[in-house]
Design a protein around this motif. Structure first.
Motif, PDB file in Angstrom:
ATOM      1  N   LEU A 154      52.986  44.687  41.440  1.00 37.57           N
ATOM      2  CA  LEU A 154      52.453  45.817  40.639  1.00 37.57           C
ATOM      3  C   LEU A 154      51.181  46.243  41.180  1.00 37.57           C
ATOM      4  O   LEU A 154      51.134  47.624  41.438  1.00 37.57           O
ATOM      5  CB  LEU A 154      52.172  45.298  39.402  1.00 37.57           C
ATOM      6  N   VAL A 155      50.206  45.494  41.716  1.00 37.41           N
ATOM      7  CA  VAL A 155      48.963  45.828  42.146  1.00 37.41           C
ATOM      8  C   VAL A 155      49.469  46.970  43.441  1.00 37.41           C
ATOM      9  O   VAL A 155      48.728  47.829  43.573  1.00 37.41           O
ATOM     10  CB  VAL A 155      48.070  44.597  42.671  1.00 37.41           C
ATOM     11  N   ALA A 156      50.240  46.401  44.276  1.00 35.14           N
ATOM     12  CA  ALA A 156      50.434  47.254  45.682  1.00 35.14           C
ATOM     13  C   ALA A 156      51.442  48.454  45.451  1.00 35.14           C
ATOM     14  O   ALA A 156      51.034  49.435  45.854  1.00 35.14           O
ATOM     15  CB  ALA A 156      51.529  46.152  46.580  1.00 35.14           C
ATOM     16  N   ALA A 157      52.012  48.324  44.417  1.00 35.67           N
ATOM     17  CA  ALA A 157      52.809  49.661  43.863  1.00 35.67           C
ATOM     18  C   ALA A 157      51.878  50.716  43.249  1.00 35.67           C
ATOM     19  O   ALA A 157      52.110  52.036  43.555  1.00 35.67           O
ATOM     20  CB  ALA A 157      53.921  49.096  42.813  1.00 35.67           C
ATOM     21  N   ASN A 234      38.388  45.529  35.446  1.00 35.58           N
ATOM     22  CA  ASN A 234      38.585  46.800  35.737  1.00 35.58           C
ATOM     23  C   ASN A 234      37.344  47.615  36.318  1.00 35.58           C
ATOM     24  O   ASN A 234      37.408  48.364  37.182  1.00 35.58           O
ATOM     25  CB  ASN A 234      39.442  47.327  34.664  1.00 35.58           C
ATOM     26  N   ILE A 235      36.313  47.249  35.316  1.00 33.20           N
ATOM     27  CA  ILE A 235      34.878  48.036  35.794  1.00 33.20           C
ATOM     28  C   ILE A 235      34.367  47.421  37.278  1.00 33.20           C
ATOM     29  O   ILE A 235      33.752  48.125  37.692  1.00 33.20           O
ATOM     30  CB  ILE A 235      33.983  47.879  34.565  1.00 33.20           C
ATOM     31  N   PHE A 236      34.496  45.990  37.169  1.00 28.84           N
ATOM     32  CA  PHE A 236      33.871  45.312  38.506  1.00 28.84           C
ATOM     33  C   PHE A 236      34.673  45.761  39.438  1.00 28.84           C
ATOM     34  O   PHE A 236      33.946  45.853  40.735  1.00 28.84           O
ATOM     35  CB  PHE A 236      33.933  43.783  37.966  1.00 28.84           C
ATOM     36  N   GLY A 237      35.947  46.188  39.335  1.00 34.76           N
ATOM     37  CA  GLY A 237      36.863  46.202  40.741  1.00 34.76           C
ATOM     38  C   GLY A 237      36.636  47.723  40.766  1.00 34.76           C
ATOM     39  O   GLY A 237      37.426  48.427  41.732  1.00 34.76           O
ATOM     40  N   GLY A 238      35.923  48.540  40.163  1.00 30.61           N
ATOM     41  CA  GLY A 238      35.501  50.108  40.434  1.00 30.61           C
ATOM     42  C   GLY A 238      36.970  50.793  40.096  1.00 30.61           C
ATOM     43  O   GLY A 238      37.209  52.001  40.788  1.00 30.61           O
ATOM     44  N   TRP A 239      37.510  50.532  39.138  1.00 31.76           N
ATOM     45  CA  TRP A 239      38.781  51.342  38.622  1.00 31.76           C
ATOM     46  C   TRP A 239      39.825  51.633  39.709  1.00 31.76           C
ATOM     47  O   TRP A 239      40.370  52.764  39.844  1.00 31.76           O
ATOM     48  CB  TRP A 239      38.310  52.893  38.100  1.00 31.76           C
ATOM     49  N   GLN A 240      40.026  50.524  40.585  1.00 33.17           N
ATOM     50  CA  GLN A 240      40.933  50.673  41.661  1.00 33.17           C
ATOM     51  C   GLN A 240      41.762  49.597  41.722  1.00 33.17           C
ATOM     52  O   GLN A 240      41.364  48.342  41.201  1.00 33.17           O
ATOM     53  CB  GLN A 240      40.152  50.615  43.003  1.00 33.17           C
ATOM     54  N   PRO A 241      42.929  49.719  42.158  1.00 29.99           N
ATOM     55  CA  PRO A 241      44.110  48.492  42.012  1.00 29.99           C
ATOM     56  C   PRO A 241      43.523  47.041  42.632  1.00 29.99           C
ATOM     57  O   PRO A 241      43.539  46.033  42.258  1.00 29.99           O
ATOM     58  CB  PRO A 241      45.451  49.059  42.437  1.00 29.99           C
ATOM     59  N   ALA A 242      43.019  47.481  43.977  1.00 30.29           N
ATOM     60  CA  ALA A 242      42.734  46.311  44.843  1.00 30.29           C
ATOM     61  C   ALA A 242      41.604  45.602  44.108  1.00 30.29           C
ATOM     62  O   ALA A 242      41.320  44.401  44.342  1.00 30.29           O
ATOM     63  CB  ALA A 242      42.653  46.857  46.084  1.00 30.29           C
ATOM     64  N   GLY A 243      40.783  46.711  43.639  1.00 31.48           N
ATOM     65  CA  GLY A 243      39.311  45.955  43.171  1.00 31.48           C
ATOM     66  C   GLY A 243      39.763  45.197  41.851  1.00 31.48           C
ATOM     67  O   GLY A 243      39.066  44.252  41.589  1.00 31.48           O
ATOM     68  N   ALA A 247      38.543  41.471  41.548  1.00 27.12           N
ATOM     69  CA  ALA A 247      37.943  41.031  40.383  1.00 27.12           C
ATOM     70  C   ALA A 247      38.343  40.100  39.507  1.00 27.12           C
ATOM     71  O   ALA A 247      37.780  38.995  38.835  1.00 27.12           O
ATOM     72  CB  ALA A 247      37.293  42.221  39.433  1.00 27.12           C
ATOM     73  N   GLY A 248      39.633  40.271  39.103  1.00 24.56           N
ATOM     74  CA  GLY A 248      40.744  39.276  38.313  1.00 24.56           C
ATOM     75  C   GLY A 248      40.534  37.814  39.037  1.00 24.56           C
ATOM     76  O   GLY A 248      40.291  37.051  38.138  1.00 24.56           O
ATOM     77  N   MET A 249      40.669  37.875  40.183  1.00 26.51           N
ATOM     78  CA  MET A 249      40.544  36.526  40.986  1.00 26.51           C
ATOM     79  C   MET A 249      39.225  35.767  40.669  1.00 26.51           C
ATOM     80  O   MET A 249      39.090  34.508  40.251  1.00 26.51           O
ATOM     81  CB  MET A 249      40.656  36.682  42.279  1.00 26.51           C
ATOM     82  N   VAL A 250      38.144  36.554  40.696  1.00 27.04           N
ATOM     83  CA  VAL A 250      36.710  36.151  40.573  1.00 27.04           C
ATOM     84  C   VAL A 250      36.563  35.610  38.976  1.00 27.04           C
ATOM     85  O   VAL A 250      36.127  34.398  38.573  1.00 27.04           O
ATOM     86  CB  VAL A 250      35.716  37.186  40.541  1.00 27.04           C
ATOM     87  N   PHE A 251      37.258  36.221  38.085  1.00 25.75           N
ATOM     88  CA  PHE A 251      37.094  35.722  36.503  1.00 25.75           C
ATOM     89  C   PHE A 251      38.078  34.453  36.457  1.00 25.75           C
ATOM     90  O   PHE A 251      37.693  33.677  35.866  1.00 25.75           O
ATOM     91  CB  PHE A 251      37.700  36.767  35.797  1.00 25.75           C
ATOM     92  N   ALA A 252      39.083  34.395  37.204  1.00 27.52           N
ATOM     93  CA  ALA A 252      39.980  33.386  37.173  1.00 27.52           C
ATOM     94  C   ALA A 252      39.361  32.113  37.817  1.00 27.52           C
ATOM     95  O   ALA A 252      39.581  30.968  37.286  1.00 27.52           O
ATOM     96  CB  ALA A 252      41.416  33.668  38.011  1.00 27.52           C
ATOM     97  N   VAL A 253      38.464  32.162  38.796  1.00 27.90           N
ATOM     98  CA  VAL A 253      37.952  31.152  39.372  1.00 27.90           C
ATOM     99  C   VAL A 253      36.810  30.425  38.220  1.00 27.90           C
ATOM    100  O   VAL A 253      36.892  29.219  37.926  1.00 27.90           O
ATOM    101  CB  VAL A 253      36.908  31.560  40.561  1.00 27.90           C
TER     102      VAL A 253
END
Length: 301
Positions: A154-157, A234-243, A247-253
């Motif tokens: 989904l992120v890639a799409a 989403n904010i941390f990632g700059g409103w971008q799918p890859a971001g 950012a989601g991985m950072v929170f998961a850590v």
């Protein structure tokens, strides 16, 4: 090495609902609609998934129902915001409160109990032979939920749609200059309705991951702030799918670290609040530096 692989596997498992929640925010807010209702959408998706699995005996049916329920909530959300001009932030808070209440009521109605549902058929984990033995990245392919691979897809799409198609270009322009785009003949509201339904469907999937993959039952308010973490990502990632993915991985850590801090003489309450503290700190120090869509919250006639 085994400890590292275990940590990575746990981090990946915990990242799914956060990344999907972040992707919901990216999809909705790149088009200019503030989406504070991710938490509620995920909770309704979690309940719908368990209900679908309970009544049909099929976890796949539960997954599909969760996505459908999320899409319906996304449509209703869009109608309140776009058709009836309701305050978008208030609508988001309302969706969260509604989800918490309606799922508790339906839980009592269907299973005649409070707190949690009966166990249902769940989505099984997958292991890819051969690939699971690769050092470090083998954690991607060992006893992981199919949701993890759906998340990456989904992120890639969404990235391809946003940055490689004319529809994505138009949609991103709607988030910055909706009036100009409307003047050019682009149906702004139609794009936003479709985007909100897509965001809702993904939020529903994120919720069903919690109830049908991590668990095999529904627990009251089981999303436990993951929707809000997704919005922060989403904010941390700059409103971008890859971001949003990164950012989601950072929170998961941060979430995974909780399970490894229990061996130290740290009060359990502090360990449990760690991911939320990190969320607040990131919003405090990063949120002001990241530029979001210029017309976020701005409507057209």
């Amino acid at each position: 090495m085994a400890a590292l692989n275990n940590f990575l596997a746990l981090m990946l498992q915990l990242s799914v609902p956060i990344v999907l929640g972040a992707l919901c925010g990216t999809i909705a807010e790149r088009g200019g609609v503030i989406l504070l209702g991710v938490e509620g959408m995920m909770l309704i998706g979690a309940f719908a998934g368990v209900a679908g699995s309970f009544f049909t005996g099929s976890a796949i049916a539960g997954v599909l129902l969760s996505a459908a329920a999320g899409a319906v909530i996304g449509l209703i959300y869009a109608m309140f915001c776009l058709k009836w001009k309701a305050h978008q932030s208030v609508v988001g808070v309302g969706v969260n409160l509604f989800a918490s209440g309606i799922t508790a009521v339906l839980l009592k109605s269907i299973w005649h109990t409070e707190g949690m549902s009966d166990p249902v058929e769940a989505v099984s984990s997958l292991t890819v032979p051969g690939l699971c033995n690769i050092p470090v990245i083998g954690a991607l392919f060992k006893e992981q939920s199919p949701y993890l691979y759906v998340m990456f897809f989904l992120v890639a799409a969404v990235w391809i749609l946003f940055y490689k198609t004319k529809y994505g270009l138009r949609y991103r322009a709607i988030g910055d200059q909706p009036h100009a785009v409307q003047t050019a003949g682009v149906p702004v509201k139609r794009y936003r309705y479709i985007a909100m339904m897509a965001a809702g469907a993904i939020a529903g999937l994120a919720g069903s991951y919690l109830s049908l993959s991590q668990n095999n039952l529904f627990v009251t308010d089981m999303t436990a702030g993951r929707g809000f973490m997704g919005l922060a990502a989403n904010i941390f990632g700059g409103w971008q799918p890859a971001g949003s993915l990164g950012a989601g991985m950072v929170f998961a850590v941060a979430q995974a670290a909780r399970f490894y801090l229990t061996d130290f003489a740290i009060p359990s309450q502090i360990v449990q609040m760690l991911p939320y503290v990190i969320t607040l700190l990131i919003l405090l120090f990063v949120g002001k530096r990241v530029k979001g869509p210029e017309a976020l919250g701005e409507l057209t006639d």
